[in-house]
Write a protein that holds these residues in place. Sequence first.
Motif, PDB file in Angstrom:
ATOM      1  N   PRO A 118       2.620  45.985 107.362  1.00 15.50           N
ATOM      2  CA  PRO A 118       2.009  46.345 106.071  1.00 15.50           C
ATOM      3  C   PRO A 118       2.977  46.245 104.882  1.00 15.50           C
ATOM      4  CG  PRO A 118       1.725  48.117 107.677  1.00 15.50           C
ATOM      5  CD  PRO A 118       2.610  47.104 108.292  1.00 15.50           C
ATOM      6  N   GLN A 119       4.269  46.261 105.156  1.00 19.56           N
ATOM      7  CA  GLN A 119       5.253  46.243 104.073  1.00 19.56           C
ATOM      8  C   GLN A 119       5.884  44.872 103.862  1.00 19.56           C
ATOM      9  OE1 GLN A 119       8.004  49.339 105.100  1.00 19.56           O
ATOM     10  NE2 GLN A 119       6.560  50.964 104.632  1.00 19.56           N
ATOM     11  N   ARG A 120       5.379  43.838 104.464  1.00 20.91           N
ATOM     12  CA  ARG A 120       5.930  42.487 104.307  1.00 20.91           C
ATOM     13  C   ARG A 120       5.507  41.893 102.977  1.00 20.91           C
ATOM     14  NH1 ARG A 120       4.899  40.594 110.495  1.00 20.91           N
ATOM     15  NH2 ARG A 120       6.672  41.708 111.344  1.00 20.91           N
ATOM     16  N   ARG A 121       6.509  41.538 102.176  1.00 18.84           N
ATOM     17  CA  ARG A 121       6.258  40.934 100.868  1.00 18.84           C
ATOM     18  C   ARG A 121       7.074  39.647 100.784  1.00 18.84           C
ATOM     19  NH1 ARG A 121       7.435  46.113  97.363  1.00 18.84           N
ATOM     20  NH2 ARG A 121       7.963  44.520  95.846  1.00 18.84           N
ATOM     21  N   PRO A 122       6.517  38.512 101.170  1.00 16.17           N
ATOM     22  CA  PRO A 122       7.268  37.263 101.285  1.00 16.17           C
ATOM     23  C   PRO A 122       7.968  36.828  99.989  1.00 16.17           C
ATOM     24  CG  PRO A 122       5.121  37.039 102.312  1.00 16.17           C
ATOM     25  CD  PRO A 122       5.133  38.359 101.631  1.00 16.17           C
ATOM     26  N   LEU A 123       7.328  36.937  98.851  1.00 17.96           N
ATOM     27  CA  LEU A 123       7.958  36.514  97.606  1.00 17.96           C
ATOM     28  C   LEU A 123       9.180  37.379  97.303  1.00 17.96           C
ATOM     29  CD1 LEU A 123       7.955  34.690  95.147  1.00 17.96           C
ATOM     30  CD2 LEU A 123       6.429  36.321  94.021  1.00 17.96           C
ATOM     31  N   TYR A 124       9.045  38.659  97.472  1.00 12.37           N
ATOM     32  CA  TYR A 124      10.152  39.595  97.267  1.00 12.37           C
ATOM     33  C   TYR A 124      11.294  39.281  98.238  1.00 12.37           C
ATOM     34  CZ  TYR A 124      12.394  44.180  96.704  1.00 12.37           C
ATOM     35  OH  TYR A 124      13.282  45.188  96.472  1.00 12.37           O
ATOM     36  N   PHE A 125      10.972  39.063  99.502  1.00 13.52           N
ATOM     37  CA  PHE A 125      11.986  38.718 100.501  1.00 13.52           C
ATOM     38  C   PHE A 125      12.695  37.414 100.145  1.00 13.52           C
ATOM     39  CE2 PHE A 125       9.582  41.046 104.150  1.00 13.52           C
ATOM     40  CZ  PHE A 125       9.949  42.265 103.619  1.00 13.52           C
ATOM     41  N   ALA A 126      11.936  36.416  99.691  1.00 12.77           N
ATOM     42  CA  ALA A 126      12.525  35.122  99.338  1.00 12.77           C
ATOM     43  C   ALA A 126      13.494  35.266  98.172  1.00 12.77           C
ATOM     44  CB  ALA A 126      11.428  34.119  99.010  1.00 12.77           C
ATOM     45  N   LEU A 127      13.116  36.025  97.166  1.00  8.85           N
ATOM     46  CA  LEU A 127      13.999  36.218  96.010  1.00  8.85           C
ATOM     47  C   LEU A 127      15.284  36.938  96.406  1.00  8.85           C
ATOM     48  CD1 LEU A 127      11.399  37.174  93.252  1.00  8.85           C
ATOM     49  CD2 LEU A 127      12.668  35.021  93.479  1.00  8.85           C
ATOM     50  N   ILE A 128      15.174  37.967  97.212  1.00  8.60           N
ATOM     51  CA  ILE A 128      16.368  38.698  97.660  1.00  8.60           C
ATOM     52  C   ILE A 128      17.239  37.808  98.541  1.00  8.60           C
ATOM     53  CG2 ILE A 128      17.181  40.617  99.082  1.00  8.60           C
ATOM     54  CD1 ILE A 128      14.822  42.230  98.077  1.00  8.60           C
ATOM     55  N   ALA A 129      16.631  37.042  99.438  1.00 11.51           N
ATOM     56  CA  ALA A 129      17.385  36.171 100.331  1.00 11.51           C
ATOM     57  C   ALA A 129      18.134  35.092  99.548  1.00 11.51           C
ATOM     58  CB  ALA A 129      16.455  35.523 101.358  1.00 11.51           C
ATOM     59  N   LEU A 130      17.467  34.452  98.603  1.00 13.83           N
ATOM     60  CA  LEU A 130      18.127  33.411  97.791  1.00 13.83           C
ATOM     61  C   LEU A 130      19.251  34.000  96.946  1.00 13.83           C
ATOM     62  CD1 LEU A 130      15.051  31.303  96.667  1.00 13.83           C
ATOM     63  CD2 LEU A 130      16.913  30.564  98.166  1.00 13.83           C
ATOM     64  N   GLY A 131      18.972  35.126  96.301  1.00 21.19           N
ATOM     65  CA  GLY A 131      19.998  35.760  95.470  1.00 21.19           C
ATOM     66  C   GLY A 131      21.192  36.218  96.283  1.00 21.19           C
ATOM     67  N   SER A 132      20.935  36.834  97.432  1.00 22.77           N
ATOM     68  CA  SER A 132      22.025  37.310  98.283  1.00 22.77           C
ATOM     69  C   SER A 132      22.871  36.154  98.809  1.00 22.77           C
ATOM     70  CB  SER A 132      21.468  38.098  99.472  1.00 22.77           C
ATOM     71  OG  SER A 132      20.777  39.229  99.032  1.00 22.77           O
ATOM     72  N   ALA A 133      22.222  35.090  99.255  1.00 19.66           N
ATOM     73  CA  ALA A 133      22.962  33.932  99.767  1.00 19.66           C
ATOM     74  C   ALA A 133      23.826  33.315  98.671  1.00 19.66           C
ATOM     75  CB  ALA A 133      21.996  32.899 100.333  1.00 19.66           C
ATOM     76  N   ALA A 134      23.291  33.223  97.466  1.00 22.15           N
ATOM     77  CA  ALA A 134      24.055  32.655  96.349  1.00 22.15           C
ATOM     78  C   ALA A 134      25.249  33.538  95.992  1.00 22.15           C
ATOM     79  CB  ALA A 134      23.148  32.459  95.137  1.00 22.15           C
ATOM     80  N   ILE A 135      25.056  34.838  95.979  1.00 19.91           N
ATOM     81  CA  ILE A 135      26.154  35.761  95.661  1.00 19.91           C
ATOM     82  C   ILE A 135      27.233  35.713  96.737  1.00 19.91           C
ATOM     83  CG2 ILE A 135      26.735  38.220  95.471  1.00 19.91           C
ATOM     84  CD1 ILE A 135      24.015  38.571  94.020  1.00 19.91           C
ATOM     85  N   ILE A 136      26.818  35.685  98.010  1.00 24.26           N
ATOM     86  CA  ILE A 136      27.785  35.596  99.107  1.00 24.26           C
ATOM     87  C   ILE A 136      28.567  34.293  99.018  1.00 24.26           C
ATOM     88  CG2 ILE A 136      28.012  35.412 101.622  1.00 24.26           C
ATOM     89  CD1 ILE A 136      25.540  37.312 101.777  1.00 24.26           C
ATOM     90  N   GLN A 137      27.876  33.185  98.747  1.00 25.21           N
ATOM     91  CA  GLN A 137      28.538  31.882  98.597  1.00 25.21           C
ATOM     92  C   GLN A 137      29.564  31.948  97.473  1.00 25.21           C
ATOM     93  OE1 GLN A 137      27.739  28.706 100.091  1.00 25.21           O
ATOM     94  NE2 GLN A 137      29.140  27.556  98.816  1.00 25.21           N
TER      95      GLN A 137
END
Length: 154
Positions: A118-137
């Motif tokens: 019930p708490q799965r929000r794909p757009l929110y997850f995608a934004l966090i995943a892209l931002g986190s990967a870019a910051i880690i890089q």
Amino acid sequence: MQERSNTILAGAALLVAAGVIFIAASQIKSRFPFGVDSGFFPEIASAALGILAAVILLQGLRTAPDLKMEPVAPEGQKTVLLSLVLLTAFGGGMAVIGFLPAAAIYLFAQFFVLSPPPQRRPLYFALIALGSAAIIQFIFASWFGLVLPTGLWR
């Protein structure tokens, strides 16, 4: 009694693994003679693993022999297995597609696996995943001077 011995065995095995990983990380050759090098984070991770393994081992030693532990639900076992599959795919995918896309895909998939339906929000997850990967890089490449796999993006 079986649960106690399993806990003790798991703690001891993790403690040995942490020691082996720490020794292997200390053997990594550095490109720079000073500062944070390629072995720094594996050493920190292995030290953290060693601390957690010691806690597990002590917990197993302190547990009363007649204490009953609850079995892990099948859903929990499936989640752990899927997480291990994702982590393995991430490690293999980095060499093929590079760190940035592999990390973004891995993070998105891991968020999806770990969140309740019930708490799965794909757009929110995608934004966090892209931002986190870019910051880690950025942190690894710019601040620590480490070269991350580029894969197809050379």
